[in-house]
Design a protein around this motif. Structure first.
Motif, PDB file in Angstrom:
ATOM      1  N   ASP C  53       0.835  -1.195   0.000  1.00 28.56           N
ATOM      2  CA  ASP C  53       0.000   0.000   0.000  1.00 28.56           C
ATOM      3  C   ASP C  53       0.873   1.249   0.000  1.00 28.56           C
ATOM      4  O   ASP C  53       0.585   2.226  -0.691  1.00 28.56           O
ATOM      5  CB  ASP C  53      -0.932   0.013   1.231  1.00 28.56           C
ATOM      6  CG  ASP C  53      -2.117  -0.925   1.043  1.00 28.56           C
ATOM      7  OD1 ASP C  53      -2.165  -1.606  -0.001  1.00 28.56           O
ATOM      8  OD2 ASP C  53      -2.990  -0.987   1.932  1.00 28.56           O
ATOM      9  N   TYR C  54       1.957   1.196   0.756  1.00 31.75           N
ATOM     10  CA  TYR C  54       2.794   2.391   0.823  1.00 31.75           C
ATOM     11  C   TYR C  54       3.518   2.605  -0.501  1.00 31.75           C
ATOM     12  O   TYR C  54       3.592   3.734  -1.008  1.00 31.75           O
ATOM     13  CB  TYR C  54       3.795   2.293   1.981  1.00 31.75           C
ATOM     14  CG  TYR C  54       4.491   3.624   2.222  1.00 31.75           C
ATOM     15  CD1 TYR C  54       3.798   4.690   2.810  1.00 31.75           C
ATOM     16  CD2 TYR C  54       5.811   3.828   1.830  1.00 31.75           C
ATOM     17  CE1 TYR C  54       4.416   5.917   2.994  1.00 31.75           C
ATOM     18  CE2 TYR C  54       6.435   5.055   2.018  1.00 31.75           C
ATOM     19  CZ  TYR C  54       5.731   6.099   2.604  1.00 31.75           C
ATOM     20  OH  TYR C  54       6.335   7.310   2.784  1.00 31.75           O
ATOM     21  N   PHE C  55       4.059   1.526  -1.067  1.00 28.64           N
ATOM     22  CA  PHE C  55       4.740   1.665  -2.356  1.00 28.64           C
ATOM     23  C   PHE C  55       3.765   2.189  -3.419  1.00 28.64           C
ATOM     24  O   PHE C  55       4.106   3.022  -4.247  1.00 28.64           O
ATOM     25  CB  PHE C  55       5.340   0.322  -2.815  1.00 28.64           C
ATOM     26  CG  PHE C  55       6.564  -0.094  -2.042  1.00 28.64           C
ATOM     27  CD1 PHE C  55       7.508   0.847  -1.657  1.00 28.64           C
ATOM     28  CD2 PHE C  55       6.785  -1.426  -1.703  1.00 28.64           C
ATOM     29  CE1 PHE C  55       8.649   0.459  -0.956  1.00 28.64           C
ATOM     30  CE2 PHE C  55       7.908  -1.811  -1.004  1.00 28.64           C
ATOM     31  CZ  PHE C  55       8.847  -0.876  -0.618  1.00 28.64           C
ATOM     32  N   ARG C  56       2.564   1.674  -3.382  1.00 27.92           N
ATOM     33  CA  ARG C  56       1.567   2.109  -4.353  1.00 27.92           C
ATOM     34  C   ARG C  56       1.243   3.594  -4.149  1.00 27.92           C
ATOM     35  O   ARG C  56       1.119   4.345  -5.112  1.00 27.92           O
ATOM     36  CB  ARG C  56       0.302   1.253  -4.194  1.00 27.92           C
ATOM     37  CG  ARG C  56      -0.875   1.769  -4.985  1.00 27.92           C
ATOM     38  CD  ARG C  56      -1.934   0.714  -5.127  1.00 27.92           C
ATOM     39  NE  ARG C  56      -1.518  -0.264  -6.140  1.00 27.92           N
ATOM     40  CZ  ARG C  56      -2.310  -1.214  -6.616  1.00 27.92           C
ATOM     41  NH1 ARG C  56      -3.537  -1.338  -6.141  1.00 27.92           N
ATOM     42  NH2 ARG C  56      -1.891  -2.039  -7.527  1.00 27.92           N
ATOM     43  N   TYR C  57       1.138   3.957  -2.893  1.00 25.49           N
ATOM     44  CA  TYR C  57       0.869   5.366  -2.571  1.00 25.49           C
ATOM     45  C   TYR C  57       1.979   6.240  -3.143  1.00 25.49           C
ATOM     46  O   TYR C  57       1.724   7.259  -3.786  1.00 25.49           O
ATOM     47  CB  TYR C  57       0.758   5.511  -1.052  1.00 25.49           C
ATOM     48  CG  TYR C  57       0.759   6.939  -0.560  1.00 25.49           C
ATOM     49  CD1 TYR C  57      -0.425   7.703  -0.562  1.00 25.49           C
ATOM     50  CD2 TYR C  57       1.927   7.531  -0.103  1.00 25.49           C
ATOM     51  CE1 TYR C  57      -0.418   9.008  -0.125  1.00 25.49           C
ATOM     52  CE2 TYR C  57       1.937   8.840   0.343  1.00 25.49           C
ATOM     53  CZ  TYR C  57       0.769   9.576   0.326  1.00 25.49           C
ATOM     54  OH  TYR C  57       0.785  10.868   0.754  1.00 25.49           O
ATOM     55  N   ILE C  58       3.216   5.812  -2.938  1.00 27.87           N
ATOM     56  CA  ILE C  58       4.347   6.596  -3.445  1.00 27.87           C
ATOM     57  C   ILE C  58       4.296   6.677  -4.971  1.00 27.87           C
ATOM     58  O   ILE C  58       4.448   7.750  -5.557  1.00 27.87           O
ATOM     59  CB  ILE C  58       5.685   5.938  -2.993  1.00 27.87           C
ATOM     60  CG1 ILE C  58       5.877   6.079  -1.491  1.00 27.87           C
ATOM     61  CG2 ILE C  58       6.874   6.545  -3.744  1.00 27.87           C
ATOM     62  CD1 ILE C  58       6.088   7.495  -1.004  1.00 27.87           C
ATOM     63  N   ASN C  59       4.034   5.552  -5.594  1.00 30.22           N
ATOM     64  CA  ASN C  59       3.998   5.531  -7.063  1.00 30.22           C
ATOM     65  C   ASN C  59       2.858   6.362  -7.619  1.00 30.22           C
ATOM     66  O   ASN C  59       3.030   7.140  -8.544  1.00 30.22           O
ATOM     67  CB  ASN C  59       3.826   4.099  -7.567  1.00 30.22           C
ATOM     68  CG  ASN C  59       5.151   3.390  -7.723  1.00 30.22           C
ATOM     69  OD1 ASN C  59       6.208   4.015  -7.607  1.00 30.22           O
ATOM     70  ND2 ASN C  59       5.102   2.097  -7.970  1.00 30.22           N
ATOM     71  N   GLU C  60       1.660   6.199  -7.053  1.00 31.67           N
ATOM     72  CA  GLU C  60       0.482   6.764  -7.689  1.00 31.67           C
ATOM     73  C   GLU C  60       0.175   8.176  -7.221  1.00 31.67           C
ATOM     74  O   GLU C  60      -0.375   8.969  -7.969  1.00 31.67           O
ATOM     75  CB  GLU C  60      -0.729   5.850  -7.449  1.00 31.67           C
ATOM     76  CG  GLU C  60      -0.509   4.500  -8.104  1.00 31.67           C
ATOM     77  CD  GLU C  60      -1.741   3.620  -8.093  1.00 31.67           C
ATOM     78  OE1 GLU C  60      -2.813   4.079  -7.655  1.00 31.67           O
ATOM     79  OE2 GLU C  60      -1.601   2.455  -8.526  1.00 31.67           O
ATOM     80  N   VAL C  61       0.488   8.457  -5.950  1.00 32.47           N
ATOM     81  CA  VAL C  61       0.137   9.779  -5.430  1.00 32.47           C
ATOM     82  C   VAL C  61       1.332  10.722  -5.531  1.00 32.47           C
ATOM     83  O   VAL C  61       1.195  11.869  -5.917  1.00 32.47           O
ATOM     84  CB  VAL C  61      -0.366   9.680  -3.981  1.00 32.47           C
ATOM     85  CG1 VAL C  61      -0.695  11.051  -3.429  1.00 32.47           C
ATOM     86  CG2 VAL C  61      -1.581   8.768  -3.931  1.00 32.47           C
ATOM     87  N   GLU C  62       2.479  10.207  -5.211  1.00 33.56           N
ATOM     88  CA  GLU C  62       3.643  11.089  -5.217  1.00 33.56           C
ATOM     89  C   GLU C  62       4.464  10.948  -6.494  1.00 33.56           C
ATOM     90  O   GLU C  62       5.538  11.543  -6.620  1.00 33.56           O
ATOM     91  CB  GLU C  62       4.517  10.812  -3.988  1.00 33.56           C
ATOM     92  CG  GLU C  62       3.747  11.051  -2.698  1.00 33.56           C
ATOM     93  CD  GLU C  62       4.627  11.129  -1.459  1.00 33.56           C
ATOM     94  OE1 GLU C  62       5.827  10.829  -1.577  1.00 33.56           O
ATOM     95  OE2 GLU C  62       4.100  11.487  -0.413  1.00 33.56           O
ATOM     96  N   GLY C  63       3.999  10.121  -7.390  1.00 28.87           N
ATOM     97  CA  GLY C  63       4.707   9.983  -8.666  1.00 28.87           C
ATOM     98  C   GLY C  63       6.056   9.328  -8.548  1.00 28.87           C
ATOM     99  O   GLY C  63       6.976   9.601  -9.309  1.00 28.87           O
ATOM    100  N   GLY C  64       6.188   8.484  -7.552  1.00 27.45           N
ATOM    101  CA  GLY C  64       7.459   7.780  -7.364  1.00 27.45           C
ATOM    102  C   GLY C  64       8.365   8.545  -6.406  1.00 27.45           C
ATOM    103  O   GLY C  64       7.970   9.542  -5.810  1.00 27.45           O
ATOM    104  N   VAL C  65       9.555   8.025  -6.229  1.00 23.69           N
ATOM    105  CA  VAL C  65      10.529   8.669  -5.347  1.00 23.69           C
ATOM    106  C   VAL C  65      11.412   9.543  -6.222  1.00 23.69           C
ATOM    107  O   VAL C  65      12.125   9.019  -7.093  1.00 23.69           O
ATOM    108  CB  VAL C  65      11.390   7.621  -4.623  1.00 23.69           C
ATOM    109  CG1 VAL C  65      12.327   8.287  -3.639  1.00 23.69           C
ATOM    110  CG2 VAL C  65      10.510   6.592  -3.944  1.00 23.69           C
ATOM    111  N   GLU C  66      11.324  10.821  -6.019  1.00 23.61           N
ATOM    112  CA  GLU C  66      12.078  11.759  -6.865  1.00 23.61           C
ATOM    113  C   GLU C  66      11.821  11.434  -8.337  1.00 23.61           C
ATOM    114  O   GLU C  66      12.720  11.513  -9.168  1.00 23.61           O
ATOM    115  CB  GLU C  66      13.590  11.679  -6.580  1.00 23.61           C
ATOM    116  CG  GLU C  66      13.982  11.883  -5.135  1.00 23.61           C
ATOM    117  CD  GLU C  66      13.794  13.322  -4.663  1.00 23.61           C
ATOM    118  OE1 GLU C  66      14.280  14.231  -5.337  1.00 23.61           O
ATOM    119  OE2 GLU C  66      13.141  13.512  -3.618  1.00 23.61           O
ATOM    120  N   GLY C  67      10.610  11.010  -8.629  1.00 27.85           N
ATOM    121  CA  GLY C  67      10.265  10.708 -10.015  1.00 27.85           C
ATOM    122  C   GLY C  67      10.587   9.292 -10.469  1.00 27.85           C
ATOM    123  O   GLY C  67      10.203   8.885 -11.556  1.00 27.85           O
ATOM    124  N   VAL C  68      11.281   8.532  -9.627  1.00 28.56           N
ATOM    125  CA  VAL C  68      11.586   7.147 -10.001  1.00 28.56           C
ATOM    126  C   VAL C  68      10.481   6.248  -9.455  1.00 28.56           C
ATOM    127  O   VAL C  68      10.210   6.235  -8.260  1.00 28.56           O
ATOM    128  CB  VAL C  68      12.945   6.700  -9.433  1.00 28.56           C
ATOM    129  CG1 VAL C  68      13.230   5.253  -9.806  1.00 28.56           C
ATOM    130  CG2 VAL C  68      14.053   7.617  -9.916  1.00 28.56           C
TER     131      VAL C  68
END
Lengths: 293, 264, 442, 351, 260
Positions: C53-68
């Motif tokens: 859930d957290y990885f998905r949140y990062i990918n979908e809401v924050e657009g990844g980590v620094e864009g990755v």
């Protein structure tokens, strides 16, 4: 302090919990000659089904009825799809097949009902009861009562009912039973179903004690030495074997454990069984086979 | 066949019971060296049980066995084999997963002197012994006309052939006495004659003492030097075949009481 | 049928390795050895839900980590160290053009099994609140990260909490503290620390082992009743925790004098114990509950949108779910640190090590990412691969975990020499020259 | 393989030539495998497959050849691994290959000790002895720090890594050749053994132990020899599993599930055949990977991951049952039928 | 090989109950036990099946009763008809319900069950009511008074003769029309054998039950049977009426092996 009698009594009572599991084994081995490793998984399946139903708000009695119905269906399926095609195969093949079965049953149980640990409250508060200064577990006392009742119930079933008598006949001599018109396949289905119900009872008691979870299926490992001491074919043996293992383990962990660093229960029961086997190679209640050549 | 030497085998007051049911009751008889002794009697008379006692598979409740002058309260299977008692079984006790020649070589087991390491590495001694055993086995197979079956897995052979393999296995180690439990059962008349001839030869040429159980009385009377009749765990008659043939008790046991009356 | 089976077998083994590389993709590959099957599935299921859930949140809401973007993939292991080793071998070369920046072992035995392989392959092993305690010393173990809360810290925090309950460290003198532990490497990992602590504070140290699986513990608790300890430190795992709590009740030992360890403090450890567990406390480097900011964000963005991996949403905020969240957050923050330093592209193992060794999450950052109160402030350095060493204490009220304290720190001054000593011994035995980190921080 | 073998099979020259060619091709392929396979294949599939085959071979000698059921394969593997560790730690001068052999001998001695009950106990009751070994050693090696040199993690790993006579075998190729060498040598020795008198004695005991005793097979000795040889091989397999595959190991690496796995290998591969161990090991180690791959590609993202894993486990169970129902004698038999069917085409090779 | 004798008292009114024609039985796919056997049994008739050990008597019985399957034996050729319907391949327990019961060689009583439980196990086949069950048991006890005395004893602990009576009594409770009786005299004292045969004849006369007796004891069987078949090496060597066969010398040859 009355450490010794308390340890002994506690062990004996705990041993009946092992007997409950062993009885299921005995039924199946006696009637169909299968060393059913899947008994632990069936126990898990039964308890998990019951708890899943009651968690959904199904009344306990209805949940038991549904669980038993499923166990009966499972017994019929096992007989038709596994036992019948494997008739006349070596005991080892049958044993391995039940190992495969245990994978399947575990997967079905956890796949459908999820893997979360569930609480099972049978309404028995496990508060200590004191007799003099000997502490006895109320829960164990009740479990022992259940084991005894189950033993008596099953012996009534075997000795007083038509099915029971036929079933013992099949256990004694399959060929003669066949020649007298007894439907062996149906008897096997019944035995597996009854063993499933015994598994349900054991699963509920073990589940109440440790939560309904995967490790319920591991209680078979406790039942094995019980079986070996009592013999694979005797319900009385299963009960007595359970008492011996329970008391032996408890006394050993208390009095021998400190010298060996503790935690010796997993192998001690097997060592004990080994000693018994040296004296009686077919268990306490088992019968020695005469070799015909 | 009367010799001044002591008997090869003496069974003395042997009794055996299973779960309280008497299988053999106070049985005594002697087998002379180099004779063929036939045990006859109806099914359930205790014949096979007796052989099992002689081989050490069963432990008698009482009595003793005297083999070549030595007294045994009970015999151990391995001890019996070491002392040269061979055995053929009633319902083919062959090693069904092994080839014919391997079955026969297994009969030589007690002559093997190899260590595991020699066998694993096939050291010269191991090769030598293996060759010797194999040659010996082939000799015996040849005796029974089994050469062409040597490499066949024994479980796939017809019953009659299996019986021959069993006989070969029983004698391959050159025992001094063999116990044969119905060596001719399940064979047709021609096969029976063939095997009976082999048994006679074994006795004559190798000087084997033979104790056998057989139902075909015709063959027994031809083959045996000495017949012991058992019934219901007891000895009914004991003597040379000619006297047995006309013994009314024997006729009764075999043909039933009425027949005895008819015959009489 | 047979032929089909063979075909499947062959195809499966060939294709599982021969993955086509797409160079254009720049997502960071994160393999997750998981256990959704078998004896430990009950905790596993929730871990993976939290992590995913957290990885998905990062990918979908924050657009990844620094864009990755993060490319995570599961591998079932049933918590078996061998199968984890196999997964490691399968993934260590990376996937789809992404190298492997780190490897979550998700279990102490697997960490032990991989320790040397990973060091040779230069891939950081991440095992928060687990792993081998000596590996806290990053100079000897550059590629092992027992983040957050080592087994020694666990013992120390437990004793610190008991001291606070009895009214100070001086009151510990003469007390009896029994440790009931799962008889395994995990269960024993704290023993050296407790020995030192007992010597320092003068309490009596009683050690009582419970053999696996621990579904019958009368002899152990009879021993507890005999010895009458003042407190019990419970270091069990899986079913043995439930049975311990229930058996304690039967033998009349009060639940509120039992302190559970990290891995004896989730809902599945107490719910099956029923009323017997009321008042039982446990160390919580991963507190339970949904009162944290991150839960509000996840609820809105993931759960309510039906994207959660959680099968039963009632378990949202369960301790094991939060374990997953925290572990995922640690990984994300470490990657962020690395991307800032190396540039926004998938990192390899050496870069991953650098990233973890420079991971700092202070209070301000915790607030930003919504983990305030859920995750302790953490600062990893090349010499300290633990970086936190604190836990809160939570207590079970029969329905939920209630947080009793703020972060309680372990006594690092006392423990560090022990760790150094162990690491030095390991270095000597394996011929490792401890690095001097100052020279290689680039 | 030997002159006697040739005499029994009496193959026609053409067949022998074909066989020799096949054998040569296989040998080249096996020796060159590291050049063809990726590092992943060697480390994660081929090496464990070889070691599991070896373990299967060891158990097959006991269970498949001598007919003694054992659920303690893991225990004997454990003994081998811990013995190797101890020897490498405490007798540093002993080269690794010799340490492996000595560890095998220690495992063999342990095997004999736990095999003694087999002289009195038959059939299923015998599993108690091997299970006792399983649980006893899990306890022993965890309980006493001496066995794992007081390491706080209770794990063992070779103090000087995998070195064979000074050469570093820590690389994938090194592991491969070390494992392959051990497996090939032991397979050859086992092959010799099962064709020797001892092998015949074992099969005789398996097929009919009473008759075997009566015709002069030293049953007690042969049973104990089976335990010794089987445990010797399992011990070496255990050491390889710990150090050539895992790198470091603990008792969990050799738990009861390992024992079952090895038993599965021989039942699925075929009891009482040497190649059965290889076929079974291939099945048991590759099938889960294949299922995993299949499911990842077919259903990933569509079905709940937990359910997916359970379905895979269920299928594995079903396949085991299906195999036992369809071909109780295992893959070796299945292949054997194919081979003999082909061989019948050569009219004079059988009569 | 087969020598057929004219059956003097064959009456055409008799109904054919069992008809076995040209069966061949093989064990485990390889061992030929019965090569070619044909026989018929009329309703209410006692027929003896004679022959030395290993002649194939038991196998013929098993092929009829369906128990061959349990021994991994298969009927490879031929037919078996009961009441005009083919019964090959029908499971043994169904055949029992249809009226063929097999009393196995060696008696095969349920050793751990009491004598009465042994009887009950068989009596349940037709699901009788409580009163009916009791009546049937009493009927058997009337036939075999020895069993009544031992009704509470474990069957395994009774004597061989009692076990044989129990095996027969038990079989009768399945209400058979045809009883296949394998070696009833085996291992029993002559007096007991005599007693058992007398009961068989009375049962046959009073209940009309047909019997197929496989026996080694030729004289005894021939004295009680109406017709007989003699097997040798899996084939019918002789057949005819009991009285005629009893008078023949061939029989003596087959049994005592005199060579003519």
């Amino acid at each position: 302090m009355s450490m010794f009698p308390e340890t002994l009594i506690g062990g004996l009572l705990a041993g009946t919990m092992y007997s409950l599991v062993a009885i299921g084994f005995v039924l199946i081995y006696k009637a169909s000659g299968v060393f059913n490793y899947a008994q632990g998984s069936i126990l898990l399946f039964a308890a998990l089904t019951f708890v899943s139903l009651t968690d959904q708000g199904v009344p306990a009695l209805v949940a038991i009825a549904i669980t038993i119905a499923l166990l009966v269906l499972m017994a019929i399926a096992i007989e038709k799809l596994l036992l019948r095609p494997l008739t006349n195969r070596s005991p080892m093949t049958l044993f391995m097949a039940t190992l495969g079965l245990s994978y399947l049953v575990e997967a079905v149980a956890q796949g459908i009902m999820g893997s979360q640990v569930r609480a099972l409250d049978l309404g028995i508060d496990d508060l200590p009861v004191f007799v003099g200064d000997i502490m006895i577990s109320q829960f164990d006392l009740i479990a022992a009562g259940v084991a005894l009742a189950l033993g008596i119930g099953l012996s009534l079933l075997f000795n007083r009912t038509r099915i029971g008598i036929q079933l013992r006949g099949v256990a004694d001599d399959t060929r003669a039973a066949l020649s007298l018109g007894i439907d062996i396949n149906r008897i096997w289905q019944i035995v597996w179903a009854v063993a499933g119900i015994v598994g349900l009872v054991a699963g509920l008691l073990w589940g109440a004690r440790q939560g309904v979870q995967f490790s319920l299926s591991l209680v078979v490992l406790k039942a094995l030495p019980v079986l070996i001491i009592g013999g694979f074919t005797s319900i009385a043996g299963a009960i007595v074997g359970g008492l011996i293992v329970g008391a032996g383990e408890s006394l050993a962990e208390t009095y021998l454990g400190p010298f060996l660093g503790g935690g010796i229960t997993p192998w001690f029961a097997y060592a004990l069984a080994l000693v018994f086997l040296f004296v009686r190679p077919a268990g306490l209640f088992g019968e020695r086979q005469i070799e015909r050549v | 066949m009367t010799t001044p030497t002591p008997p090869a085998l003496e069974v003395k007051n042997v009794s055996l019971s299973f779960k309280g049911v008497k299988a053999i009751a106070d049985l005594s008889f002697q087998v002379e060296a180099r004779e063929i002794c036939a045990l006859i009697g109806p099914n359930g008379a205790g014949k096979s049980s007796l052989l099992n006692i002689l081989n050490g598979v069963y432990v008698p409740d009482s009595g003793e066995i005297i083999f070549e002058g030595e007294h045994f309260r009970r015999m151990e299977p391995l001890e019996a084999a070491r002392r040269g008692i061979g055995r053929g079984f009633q319902n083919n006790a062959l090693f069904s997963g092994m080839s014919v020649v391997d079955n026969v070589i297994t009969g030589l087991s007690r002559h093997s002197r190899l260590t595991l390491v020699e066998e694993m590495f096939r050291l010269p001694r191991a090769r030598h012994e293996e060759r010797r055993f194999r040659e010996r086995a082939h000799e015996v197979l040849h005796l029974f006309g089994l050469d062409r079956h040597a490499a066949t897995i024994v479980g796939t052979l017809p019953y009659g052939v299996q019986k021959k393999v069993e006989l070969a296995r029983a004698i391959v180690a050159e025992p001094r006495m063999v116990l044969l439990d119905e060596p001719l059962a399940g064979m047709n008349a021609a096969e029976k004659q063939e095997i009976a001839a082999v048994i006679a030869r074994l006795n004559r040429e190798l000087h084997l003492t033979i104790v056998l159980i057989e139902h075909d009385i015709g063959i027994v009377l031809e083959l045996a030097h000495h017949v012991v009749v058992l019934d219901y765990g007891r000895k009914l008659a004991d003597g040379p075949p000619e006297t047995i043939r006309d013994n009314p008790d024997v006729i009764a046991a075999y043909l039933g009481t009425e027949r005895a009356e008819i015959a009489a | 049928m047979k032929r089909l089976l063979l075909a499947v077998l062959l195809a499966g083994t060939v294709f599982s390795t021969a993955t086509v590389t797409r160079a254009a993709d720049v997502s960071q590959y994160i393999p997750l050895p998981t256990y959704r099957v078998g004896a430990y599935a009950s905790s596993g299921e929730l871990w993976w839900a939290g992590e995913r859930d957290y990885f998905r949140y990062i990918n979908e809401v924050e657009g990844g980590v620094e864009g990755v973007k993060l490319n995570y993939e599961e591998f079932e292991t049933e918590w078996s160290p061998d199968r984890t080793v196999e997964v490691y071998e399968r993934v260590k070369a990376g996937k789809d053009g992404s190298p492997l920046a780190f490897f979550f072992t998700h279990g102490t035995p697997a960490t032990y099994a991989l320790l040397e392989k990973a060091a040779a392959d230069k891939i950081p092993l991440i095992d928060p609140a687990g792993g081998k305690t000596e590996t806290v010393d990053g100079t000897v173990f550059p590629y092992a990260f027992p983040l957050l809360f080592s087994y020694y810290s666990q013992a120390s925090t437990g004793i610190n909490y008991i001291a606070s309950k009895v009214g100070g460290f001086e009151k510990l003198k003469g007390l009896k503290i029994a440790t009931v532990y799962h008889d395994s490497a995990y269960g024993r990992a704290s023993q050296p620390a407790i020995d030192v602590l007992a010597k320092k504070y003068g309490f009596e140290n009683i050690q009582i082992p419970v053999a696996d699986p621990g579904n019958e513990q009368s002899p152990q608790w009879r021993q507890v009743r005999e010895q009458k300890p003042d407190w019990v430190f419970l270091r069990t795992w899986g079913v043995s925790t439930v049975v311990a709590i229930k058996t304690a009740q039967r033998f009349g030992f009060p639940a509120d004098h039992i302190i559970g360890d990290v891995w004896a403090g989730s809902e599945s450890d107490v719910i099956p114990a029923g009323k017997a567990a009321i008042g039982y406390s446990a160390l919580a480097p991963y507190p339970g509950g949904t009162d944290f900011d991150i839960h509000k964000r996840l609820k809105a963005e993931i759960l309510d949108k039906g994207k959660s991996d959680l099968r039963d949403q009632k378990l949202f905020g369960a301790v094991n779910y939060n374990v997953g969240l925290v572990n995922a957050a640690l990984a994300v923050e470490a990657l962020r640190t690395g991307y800032k330093h190396f540039g926004a592209r998938p990192l390899n193992g050496e870069e991953g090590r650098w990233a973890f060794e420079h991971l700092t999450i202070d209070d301000a950052r915790l607030k930003q990412i919504g983990f305030e109160g859920l995750l302790q402030p953490i600062k990893i350095t090349p010499t300290d691969h633990e970086g936190g060493g604190a836990a809160r204490i939570q207590s079970w009220d029969g329905e939920k975990w209630v947080l009793k304290t703020d972060w309680i720190k372990a006594d690092h001054d006392l423990l560090n020499p022990l760790i150094k000593e162990g690491a030095a011994a390991y270095a000597k035995e394996h011929g490792i020259t401890p690095r001097t980190p100052d020279t290689e921080t680039n | 393989m030997s002159e006697i073998d040739l005499r029994i099979a009496a193959p026609v020259n053409g067949v022998a030539g074909l066989r020799a060619a096949g054998l040569a091709a296989a040998t080249i392929l096996i020796l060159a495998a590291p050049l063809l396979a990726s590092e992943y294949w060697i480390n994660a599939i081929i090496v464990p497959f070889l070691i599991l085959s070896l373990a299967g071979l060891g158990l097959n000698l006991l269970t498949g050849y001598a007919g003694q059921l054992s659920l303690g394969a893991g225990a004997f593997m454990m003994v081998g691994a811990y013995a190797t560790f101890s020897l490498q730690l405490r007798v540093p001068d002993l080269p690794l290959p010799l340490a492996l052999v000595v560890s095998g001998l220690i495992a063999a001695a342990v095997g004999v000790a736990f095999g003694i009950p087999s002289t009195r106990i038959k059939g299923f009751y015998l599993i108690v002895s091997t299970l006792a070994a399983q649980f006893f050693f899990e306890w022993l090696f965890l309980k006493f720090p001496w066995f794992y040199d007081g390491n706080s993690s209770a794990t063992i790993s070779l103090p000087r890594g995998l070195t064979v006579f000074g050469l570093n075998a820590e690389t994938p190729h090194g592991r491969y050749y070390l494992t392959l060498g051990a497996v090939a040598l032991i397979t050859l020795l086992s092959f010799n053994l099962v064709r020797s008198q001892t092998g015949r004695n074992w099969m005789a005991i398996r097929d009919m132990d009473t008759a075997a005793a009566v015709i002069g097979v030293p049953v007690t000795r042969a049973k104990l020899q089976a335990f010794a040889v089987s445990s010797f091989i399992l011990g070496i397999a255990g050491a390889l599993w710990a150090f050539a595959y895992l790198g470091s190991a603990s008792v969990q690496s050799f738990g009861l599930s390992r024992s079952y796995q090895v038993l599965f290998i021989i039942i699925i591969g075929g009891l009482g055949t040497i190649r059965g161990a290889y076929l079974g090991a291939a099945f048991v180690s590759l099938l889960p990977l294949a299922l995993d791959w299949l499911f990842q590609h077919l259903f990933s993202g569509h079905v709940d991951a937990g359910l997916l894993q359970n379905i895979q486990k269920g299928i594995f169970g079903l396949l085991i049952m299906w195999f036992l129902v369809r071909e109780p004698e295992g893959l070796a038999r299945l292949l054997g039928i194919r081979l003999t069917a082909r061989r019948r085409l050569f009219p004079s090779s059988q009569n | 090989m087969t020598a057929t004798l004219p059956t003097t008292d064959a009456s055409p009114a008799l109904r054919k109950l069992l008809d076995v024609s040209n069966i061949e039985v093989v064990y485990g796919g390889a061992i030929l036990a019965v090569a070619d056997v044909s026989l018929t049994i009329n309703a209410g008739e006692i027929v003896a099946l004679l022959g030395a050990n290993g002649a194939g008597k038991s196998t013929v019985l098993k092929a009829i009763s369906g128990l061959a399957a349990a021994d991994r034996a298969t009927v490879r050729r031929g037919h078996v008809h009961f009441d005009g319907e083919t019964i090959l391949g029908t499971p043994a327990n169904r055949l029992t319900a249809r009226g063929i019961v097999h009393v196995l060689e060696g008696r095969h009583v349920f050793a751990h069950l009491t004598v009465e439980e042994n009887l009950l196990a068989a009596a349940f086949l037709h699901r009788p009511g409580h009163g009916e069950l009791k009546r049937q048991l009493d009927d058997i006890y009337a036939w075999f008074p020895r069993l009544k005395d031992k009704r509470r004893t474990q069957a395994g602990l009774t004597s061989g003769g009692e076990q044989q009576m129990l095996a027969i009594g038990r079989a009768l409770l399945t209400r058979p029309r045809l009883v296949l009786l394998d070696e009833p005299s085996m291992g029993l004292a002559p007096r007991i054998v005599q007693e058992i045969f007398e009961i068989i004849v009375r049962l046959n006369q009073e209940k009309g039950t047909a019997f197929l007796l496989a026996e080694q004891n030729a004289a005894l069987s021939l004295a009680h049977a109406k017709r007989a078949y003699v097997l040798e090496s899996g084939r019918v060597a002789l057949e005819g009426s009991a009285s005629e066969l009893a008078a023949r010398d061939d029989l003596h040859r087959i049994y005592l092996g005199y060579r003519a």
